[in-house]
Scaffold this active site. Sequence first.
Site, PDB file in Angstrom:
ATOM      1  N   LYS A   1       0.863  -1.182   0.000  1.00  0.00           N
ATOM      2  CA  LYS A   1       0.000   0.000   0.000  1.00  0.00           C
ATOM      3  C   LYS A   1       0.899   1.232   0.000  1.00  0.00           C
ATOM      4  CE  LYS A   1      -3.874   1.758   2.857  1.00  0.00           C
ATOM      5  NZ  LYS A   1      -4.683   1.419   4.062  1.00  0.00           N
TER       6      LYS A   1
ATOM      7  N   SER B   1      -9.324   1.210   3.237  1.00  0.00           N
ATOM      8  CA  SER B   1      -8.544   2.036   2.338  1.00  0.00           C
ATOM      9  C   SER B   1      -7.455   1.242   1.599  1.00  0.00           C
ATOM     10  CB  SER B   1      -7.908   3.199   3.101  1.00  0.00           C
ATOM     11  OG  SER B   1      -7.052   2.729   4.116  1.00  0.00           O
TER      12      SER B   1
ATOM     13  N   THR C   1      -6.779   1.105  10.236  1.00  0.00           N
ATOM     14  CA  THR C   1      -7.028   1.910  11.431  1.00  0.00           C
ATOM     15  C   THR C   1      -8.430   1.590  11.938  1.00  0.00           C
ATOM     16  OG1 THR C   1      -5.645   3.648  10.528  1.00  0.00           O
ATOM     17  CG2 THR C   1      -7.081   4.261  12.360  1.00  0.00           C
TER      18      THR C   1
ATOM     19  N   GLY D   1     -11.141  -0.847   9.807  1.00  0.00           N
ATOM     20  CA  GLY D   1     -11.789  -1.528   8.682  1.00  0.00           C
ATOM     21  C   GLY D   1     -10.976  -1.670   7.413  1.00  0.00           C
ATOM     22  N   SER D   2      -9.796  -1.071   7.336  1.00  0.00           N
ATOM     23  CA  SER D   2      -9.141  -0.919   6.028  1.00  0.00           C
ATOM     24  C   SER D   2      -8.395  -2.129   5.478  1.00  0.00           C
ATOM     25  CB  SER D   2      -8.209   0.288   6.050  1.00  0.00           C
ATOM     26  OG  SER D   2      -8.977   1.463   6.008  1.00  0.00           O
TER      27      SER D   2
END
Length: 571
Positions: free
Chosen positions: A130, A212, A233, A235-236
Amino acid sequence: MVLLNSRSSWLLHLIRFIFISSCFIGQLKGVWATSESTSSTFVDDLEGFPDLYEASVMELQEGLDAGRFTSVDLVTAYFARIDEVNLKGPALRAVLELNPSALQQAAAIDAERKVSGKRSLLHGIPILLKDNIATIASEGMNTTAGSFSLLHSIVPDDAGVVKRLREAGAIILGKANLSEFAHYRGNLASGWSGRGGQTTNAYYPSADPCGSSSGSGVSASIGLVTVTLGTETDGSISCPSDRNNLAGIKPTVGLTSRAGVIPVSKHQDTVGPLCRSITDAAIVLSIIAGKDPNDNFTLAQPNVVPDYTQALNKGALVGKRIGVPREVFLNPNDTGLDPSVLAAFEEALNTIRSLGATVVDPANLPSAQQIAASKNETVVLDVDFKIQLNAWFEALLQNPSGVRSLADLIVYNNANPELEEPTNFTDQSGFIQSEATTGMNAGYFASLAFDKELGATNGIDAALKEHNLDALLLPAGAITTWIPAAIAGYPIVTVPLGFYPENVTIGSAGPLTIYPAPGVPFGLSFLGTGFSEFDLVGFAYAYEQKTLARLKRRAYPSAIPQTQLKDVIGK
Ligand SMILES: *[C@@H]1O[C@H](CO)[C@@H](O)[C@H](O)[C@H]1NC(C)=O
Ligand SMILES: *[C@@H]1O[C@H](CO)[C@@H](O)[C@H](O)[C@H]1NC(C)=O
Ligand SMILES: *[C@@H]1O[C@H](CO)[C@@H](O)[C@H](O)[C@H]1NC(C)=O
Ligand SMILES: *[C@@H]1O[C@H](CO)[C@@H](O)[C@H](O)[C@H]1NC(C)=O
Ligand SMILES: *[C@@H]1O[C@H](CO)[C@@H](O)[C@H](O)[C@H]1NC(C)=O
Ligand SMILES: *[C@@H]1O[C@H](CO)[C@@H](O)[C@H](O)[C@H]1NC(C)=O
Ligand SMILES: CC(=O)N[C@H]1CO[C@H](CO)[C@@H](O)[C@@H]1O
């Protein structure tokens, strides 16, 4: 790393989602409904090489060890697969940058394998990061969280997890697109960044990839790389794993180093793998976990990093007690979960029972209603983000954009609308709200304490203790699944569960994206107390091996890259 930065923005989003969905059905329903699974009929001549759509780390290691192909071949094939679908064809926009040094690194690591064998199970295995995970600029890639404000900036060092990957012999293939600044900028669609544009899901045209860690999720889902890293942080990792048919591990905060990761909050950020199988995810976690003097939260972890592959036991659920925090979490009004997801979840409970576990249902979190009403998380994240992002900008050795603080960043975005505020992607209310905070005051510390209380002491830990449970089980795509683990800093392990049916009501997820949509995957999440990854990996593995749910459907045809090892070897 953050999916949504406040409860209220989620509710607004949900309302908008329900409203707009009714407008889309007529236009889109049925158009792509014929993209049924091709996996059972997919017979191409691979000349005996593993199918890169699905290839596992162990399968690739076997071929590499046997000298049937090299890491140079793998990198070449993955580059070609990315080229096929990233900007061309379905334009998934999952990958931001390729590592210009990857082929050279692969050649060196191939040579080393011949002489002295492999350093680890990730030796010669390509991994995508990422774009909030730092890699040294001299290698040729940028670290930008998707923002032009950080293009050509020079980071002081590799991220802690990247150092571990390099030591293990892994090859950094490139950087993945993401929701810009891990979705902390404001009310923007998941998977959109200024630099990368809108990432879309490979299971239905223009479907939401969630975020994300969107590009990591989409890239892993169709074999643009072997394995990926994301960050969570709130759900990402869990949500893109849910929505892209993946096995994902959101580790306990402090199990994996955040040094060199563009931050949201040290209290909630964590780095973890998004992969096609629990086995691959366990291999990656075993390598990236561990103490790092540059992230003192990691110093609190147990002294020995477990070998998570030792947890891969099909009998792991025998005699275990698995709880369902049904109150609030399975209220469709609160979570927005489709009836098809709820039905699949009920079926999963039966599978869990058939694997020898006792399902305790309900096993509610005592704090569930309070969590639903709490803004404590937002209080903490807003304060942390400003402090930590300012420190990130200050630590850069160079930043040609001139941005040196969150305040500068807000000004930069407004001054460069063609780059950072195109139509429908103008919001930066998250930045503005964070910039307005004034540091760690009494309210901040009170909220931090409330978060621990709500998420851990009177939340996940209370439910586990009251019912003598080994883990909790929830649908992976619900915001109410992520929040307690987010504010507690606790782990989530996600596995594929099912796919939306052909007749699902298509909704809007953003100006360019839709959700749900036919054939889009959804997952199952196991939650536990701090540092319970070893157990959770075992439970998820037992479920995964029993159902093999991932293999029941493939991406839509044009999103399936065609290049295979046979096309690059000797060419
Ligand atoms: C990223 O940074 C490197 C060196 O810092 C540069 O050479 C490269 O072209 C950049 N990539 C993009 C896509 O701008
Ligand atoms: C990490 O270091 C900071 C500042 O030196 C300190 O305030 C904090 O308590 C430490 N945290 C942990 C978990 O050790
Ligand atoms: C969901 O909302 C509807 C309409 O407000 C209400 O009738 C229903 O009872 C709610 N369901 C649950 C499970 O709370
Ligand atoms: C924080 O949580 C506590 C306990 O539920 C609650 O009383 C308080 O109102 C919350 N504060 C905020 C800012 O939401
Ligand atoms: C979709 O089809 C199923 C099975 O035929 C049916 O139970 C369900 O009500 C349908 N859903 C919609 C939204 O039409
Ligand atoms: C902005 O979004 C709306 C729908 O939300 C859409 O109709 C419009 O075409 C979008 N404009 C652009 C330039 O993407
Ligand atoms: C690797 C790759 O295809 N990167 C592209 C990501 O998207 C941006 C914006 O379209 C392109 O400029 C990159 O080339």
